[in-house]
Design a protein around this motif. Structure first.
Motif: not given
Length: 301
Positions: A119-122, A283-287, A92-109
């Motif tokens: 690994x099949x999820x993008x 997307x639901x599981x990533x949520x 599947x493919x997960x699309x996320x809209x986020x505030x800038x604060x989530x970009x450097x550390x939280x979401x990448x990890x």
């Protein structure tokens, strides 16, 4: 299903505002694209575009049709995701809209940790201010939004919310760095840089300053929290950020201090999705993964 490609053509024309420009974007002749849309309008029983002197735009019927298409496309993605799950292979493919604060550390990890298991999820991650993030959810451009102090929340389901106290960022040699907590008036007495009005941090600072004795007189404003964070190095100024976007580990010249909640109450970092929408499995599981991670952060605070 038979109209899926036609819907994509319609969406492309609506986005471009012109049949000719959309045809160039989609590598089809303008006459062929126009015929495709006219045939659809005949089958549909009415026009969906308003023809303007310099282009086209969706009329009210077209707006309703496009909303229907986006819902159908979302449902199709969900079914495909469920079919992949039947084979035991998460795709599947997960699309996320986020505030800038989530970009450097939280979401990448957390994205990297999720992909180690699946690994099949993008992923697509888009930085959005709080109103734009809600618009992305409403138009199915994003599955999830993770934003600080959303504006409306009327049509959204909140999956998790955690408090975030605004911090003042400064150089380690700044006089306020000797304190464990700072007052807003102390920060505003120093040279300070602030975000634009589109961001929750700015809205909270504006409200607090209006109630206090010190007006904000910023030396710079920016849409980039990264710019503001780095600027304080050059002028020994104060910038502002929420803690989820801060990691001072190994930072030899910068530090941060929480602003007293007597001056600025803690705001809410909110994970949400469009109300009534059934997300694709990935997307639901990533949520759910993000909800647990945020819950853990709240427990540590």
């Amino acid at each position: 299903m038979k109209h899926l490609q036609t819907f994509r053509y319609i969406e492309g024309v609506a986005r471009a505002g012109s049949i000719r420009k959309a045809a160039d974007d989609m590598n089809i002749t303008a006459s062929a694209l126009n015929r495709r849309i006219q045939r659809f309008e005949e089958e549909f029983g009415g026009e969906i575009f308003e023809r303007l002197p310099r282009g086209v735009r969706l009329n009210p019927a077209g707006e309703l049709l496009m909303q229907h298409f986006l819902m159908q496309e979302s449902d199709l993605r969900r079914v495909r995701s469920q079919v992949a799950d039947l084979s035991g292979e998460r795709r599947g493919h997960v699309t996320v809209a986020c505030s800038q604060a989530l970009i450097p550390y939280f979401l990448p990890a957390h994205i990297a940790a999720y992909r180690r298991e699946h690994p099949g999820v993008t992923f697509s991650v888009q930085v959005r201010d709080r109103e734009a993030a809600e618009h992305d959810l409403a138009t199915f451009k994003s599955d999830l939004a993770l934003v600080f102090e959303p504006v409306h929340l009327v049509d959204l389901d909140v999956l998790m919310r955690i408090p975030q106290v605004i911090h003042a960022i400064m150089r380690r040699d700044h006089p306020l760095a000797a304190k464990s907590e700072v007052r807003l008036r102390e920060c505003l007495d120093e040279p300070h840089v602030i975000p634009s009005r589109r961001y929750g941090v700015r809205a909270m600072l504006d409200d607090a300053a209006a109630r206090g004795s010190r007006p904000m007189r910023p030396i710079a404003k920016s849409d980039s929290f990264e710019f503001m964070r780095h600027y304080v190095r050059h002028e020994n100024a104060i910038a502002f950020q929420i803690p989820i976007g801060l990691d001072m580990t190994g930072c030899v010249d910068l530090t941060s201090r929480p602003i007293s909640v007597r001056d600025v109450a803690a705001g809410n970092l909110v994970l949400c999705q469009l109300r009534g929408r059934t997300l694709p499995v990935a997307s639901a599981r990533f949520g759910m993964t993000l909800s647990r991670a945020l819950e853990g952060l709240a427990a540590e605070a």
